[in-house]
Design an enzyme around this catalytic site. Sequence first.
Site, PDB file in Angstrom:
ATOM      1  N   GLY A 528       0.842  -1.102  -0.107  1.00  0.00           N
ATOM      2  CA  GLY A 528      -0.015  -0.138  -0.076  1.00  0.00           C
ATOM      3  C   GLY A 528       0.755   1.193   0.025  1.00  0.00           C
ATOM      4  O   GLY A 528       2.186   1.102   0.091  1.00  0.00           O
ATOM      5  N   GLY A 530      -0.046   5.137   1.588  1.00  0.00           N
ATOM      6  CA  GLY A 530      -0.858   6.168   2.100  1.00  0.00           C
ATOM      7  C   GLY A 530       0.004   7.323   2.414  1.00  0.00           C
ATOM      8  O   GLY A 530       1.211   7.951   1.854  1.00  0.00           O
ATOM      9  N   GLY A 533       4.083   7.676   3.188  1.00  0.00           N
ATOM     10  CA  GLY A 533       4.980   6.719   2.993  1.00  0.00           C
ATOM     11  C   GLY A 533       4.323   5.448   2.358  1.00  0.00           C
ATOM     12  O   GLY A 533       3.147   5.279   2.356  1.00  0.00           O
ATOM     13  N   VAL A 535       3.789   1.298   2.328  1.00  0.00           N
ATOM     14  CA  VAL A 535       3.603   0.025   3.268  1.00  0.00           C
ATOM     15  C   VAL A 535       4.123  -1.095   2.827  1.00  0.00           C
ATOM     16  O   VAL A 535       3.762  -1.623   1.497  1.00  0.00           O
ATOM     17  CB  VAL A 535       2.278   0.080   3.814  1.00  0.00           C
ATOM     18  CG1 VAL A 535       1.910  -1.044   5.071  1.00  0.00           C
ATOM     19  CG2 VAL A 535       1.563   1.321   4.349  1.00  0.00           C
ATOM     20  N   LYS A 549       5.631   0.527   7.480  1.00  0.00           N
ATOM     21  CA  LYS A 549       5.394   1.695   6.964  1.00  0.00           C
ATOM     22  C   LYS A 549       6.396   2.445   6.981  1.00  0.00           C
ATOM     23  O   LYS A 549       7.121   2.578   8.079  1.00  0.00           O
ATOM     24  CB  LYS A 549       4.178   2.479   7.450  1.00  0.00           C
ATOM     25  CG  LYS A 549       4.023   3.983   6.873  1.00  0.00           C
ATOM     26  CD  LYS A 549       2.652   4.401   7.050  1.00  0.00           C
ATOM     27  CE  LYS A 549       2.120   5.292   5.894  1.00  0.00           C
ATOM     28  NZ  LYS A 549       0.699   5.552   6.044  1.00  0.00           N
ATOM     29  N   ASP A 643      -8.270  11.983   7.640  1.00  0.00           N
ATOM     30  CA  ASP A 643      -8.012  11.315   6.457  1.00  0.00           C
ATOM     31  C   ASP A 643      -8.875   9.960   6.529  1.00  0.00           C
ATOM     32  O   ASP A 643      -8.346   9.131   6.185  1.00  0.00           O
ATOM     33  CB  ASP A 643      -6.462  11.170   5.959  1.00  0.00           C
ATOM     34  CG  ASP A 643      -6.678  10.743   4.541  1.00  0.00           C
ATOM     35  OD1 ASP A 643      -7.696  11.012   3.610  1.00  0.00           O
ATOM     36  OD2 ASP A 643      -5.457  10.483   4.110  1.00  0.00           O
TER      37      ASP A 643
END
Length: 808
Positions: A528, A530, A533, A535, A549, A643
């Site tokens: 991922g 996000g 940074g 993941v 992360k 968020d």
Amino acid sequence: MSPSQIFFILLFLLFHFHHSSSFSLSVENLEQDIIVSPKRIFTAGFYPVGENAYSFAIWFTQKHKHLNNATIVWMANRDQPVNGKKSTLSLLKTGNLILTDAAQSIVWSTNTASSKPLQLSLRDTGNLILQERNNSNSIILWQSFDFPTDTLLPQQTLTRFTKLISSRSQTNYSSGFYKLFFDNDNILRLLYEGPKVSSVYWPDPWTTSNGAAGSGSRSTYNSSRIASLDSFGSFTSSDSFVFTTSDYGTLLQRRLTLDHDGNVRVYSRKGEEQSWFVSGQFRQQPCFIHGVCGPNSTCSNDPLTGRKCSCLPGYVWINDQDGSQGCKPNFELSCSNKSRDASQFLALDHVDFYGYDYGFYVNKTYKECEELCVDLCDCVGFQYTFTVDYGGVYWCYPKIQLLNGHRSQSFLGSFYLRLPKRSDFVDEIRIQENGVGMVCSTNRVEKLEREYLKKKENGSLKFMLWFAGGLGGVELLGFFLVWCFLFRSSKNSNEDNNGYVLAAATGFRRFNYSELKQATKGFSQEIGCGAGGKVYKGVLSDNRIAAIKRLHEAHHGESESEFLAEVNIIGRLNHMNLIGMWGYCAEGKHRLLVYEYMEKGTLADNLSSNELDWGKRYNIALGTAKGLAYLHEECLEWVLHCDIKPQNILVDSDYQPKVADFGLSKLLNRDDLNNSNFSRIRGTRGYMAPEWVFNSQITSKVDVYSYGVVVLEMITGKSPTTGIQIKDGEELCHERLVTWVREKRRKGIEVGCWVEQIVDPALGSNYDVKKMETLANVALDCVVEEKDIRPTMSQVVERLLSHDEHNS
Ligand SMILES: *[C@@H]1O[C@H](CO)[C@@H](O)[C@H](O)[C@H]1NC(C)=O
Ligand SMILES: *[C@@H]1O[C@H](CO)[C@@H](O)[C@H](O)[C@H]1NC(C)=O
Ligand SMILES: *[C@@H]1O[C@H](CO)[C@@H](O)[C@H](O)[C@H]1NC(C)=O
Ligand SMILES: *[C@@H]1O[C@H](CO)[C@@H](O)[C@H](O)[C@H]1NC(C)=O
Ligand SMILES: *[C@@H]1O[C@H](CO)[C@@H](O)[C@H](O)[C@H]1NC(C)=O
Ligand SMILES: *[C@@H]1O[C@H](CO)[C@@H](O)[C@H](O)[C@H]1NC(C)=O
Ligand SMILES: *[C@@H]1O[C@H](CO)[C@@H](O)[C@H](O)[C@H]1NC(C)=O
């Protein structure tokens, strides 16, 4: 010289010789015998504190002559009021300022001596000063700022020699049970010193820097022991505690008061005409203040009615007018007959007690824990709590006293109360339980919503102030967070041990960069990307699968200790609907965060692959609301997520949601500040509240808005980022998800079948229409443009839960 002036001088001389004092104020003349500061901000004089009872006090000058509700900032004789006849405050020629009662006994004095002429004056700071009448180089013999009562004014310093002591109640100004003071280890503390027990309730033992947990928020190393509030609204203490008010930066009248309910609040107002509002307080959760509800009772907090004390089942009030005295058992269980067969245990969900643990046992079965308690004569019950995030084991704490209990929906553990085994007993209790409780007198005050660091105004003072305010907020955050999220282990007084238990029990730790590099096979498996940074999936040396992360590399000037302080805070957020953090790495430029790994991925993935039936969606909506309510309200009203979107809600193997990436906006803020780039904290298009766009105040309601959009997306299966394609006449146009649903409701509400028109076609008809309607209504309330009308997250939880109850 007029005759009247001559008369006055004669009178003065007579008076002078008669009393051998140079100055005196009489209680019988209390409306005239006052001292007013040059700009009329403060007044000193006799103040009525009860029937025929007066104290010499300083208060904020008020318009009304009625001296019944002035804002008192200092009192000479709070614990020994004087009579309404013949009592005087006199400045003797010996240099002593004394307060005498009707019988001429000295009730209070400054214990000063001087042969020089002295003068007593009240400054516009609120400081009453006794000094030699020598303009060039006058010596202050005594000043009220050195002897505070319950209030600290700007420019007044709290020192190693002084402390604030709360008043007894809102109407009784005598010394109460709460103290704010510098302890022997240089830490500023709040202490409850009740008639029978005393305990420190702020900060928590583990927030000092030399504990093993190393949260680094307070320092014991600065022995200057001073603290003060400045006129802009920032309170700083030499133990590196910084507290910034929500209205920081404006010049207002301010005071910091240790209120009778044990909380420290900073009040501000524009001037005499305005009423005071609270611009900051040390503790957010009133039930975490000790001594509120006495032994054997629990405190619960209702946002509307305030906090409430309730006796434990089987217990009765000692004094039913005063919950702080607590409850006594309405049964007898002596050691001789407290055998295994004589005890039974009643489960009380969401109930927690502070301290007095007989021990702390990890991974016990319920039976084992119960036996530990039964075998111990003094055991009055035990806490038995499942820790989801930390190894999935039960923790067991037998208790020998039940103090500072509180009941809160977000506390997921249960308490098992020891009661005698009589078949009818529990039924009796059940009946009693309904409808008893005591609402404590609460000082309801208007509260400002906490501003959140948001927008850069280039180079202006305002920006600098916000910047400072933001950092203060982050630090402050630490103190509240830690209270709430730390584990229950640190509940006896031995600090060092507790720090250790904590670190060991949580497994939250520091990782080496090389270790994480190895775990992720050189950062090869990206899962991922996000805020802040990418993941990666990784396998830790103990075979746990982790999501790691990797934050953007640290900027110059970002100190490791600041990062650590914040990570430590985030790492302690502990709720079943928040993703658990296992640790972090800060090495050179590298900054990494290690989280638990969620096999099922994000809500976004699950929605798009159509994995979620109606029940799962409803549970995810409810769980997410619980997680956010915990973030916003339980402890720290100003941890905003900023968020919320389906990509940030993870799903565990039971389809329970876990909110991820919280606290990150805090971590990233500083980078952004250094970077002059604020865009990243503004959330994601489609989910963003209008406040961001219209540049208005950012509060927890931005998360409520985003939550509402996410729920609408779960209901409709339509993404707010792509827009809705609708056929309007012949034209196809895009409309926002929110307006589309709102319109459907408006048009369909008479017909009574609007829900069916918006539900994700993938669900077919496999859903509960009533529940779906509740959910959709709640979501629509969350996305109202006007932020003050949106519900809070805990109200959302309540509404969703109450629907469950009515229907089961
Ligand atoms: C205030 O409380 C103290 C302590 O309980 C009591 O002695 C005193 O009489 C009270 N004063 C008033 C004015 O009620
Ligand atoms: C002060 O007390 C008077 C009478 O009790 C009341 O009318 C007034 O509203 C009070 N003022 C404030 C600021 O509380
Ligand atoms: C004022 O105080 C200073 C120092 O204490 C002393 O030298 C001076 O004489 C005093 N002046 C008067 C007018 O008393
Ligand atoms: C101790 O605290 C005071 C007040 O906050 C500050 O002025 C001083 O620099 C500090 N001393 C050290 C050694 O940090
Ligand atoms: C609280 O309950 C325990 C027994 O459960 C009892 O020993 C104790 O005295 C009670 N506390 C008070 C203040 O009555
Ligand atoms: C326990 O003993 C006390 C007196 O010692 C007695 O009053 C009580 O009824 C006994 N309780 C039970 C459950 O036997
Ligand atoms: C907890 O205890 C059980 C049985 O005693 C054991 O099988 C299990 O591995 C333990 N779990 C942990 C996490 O220690």
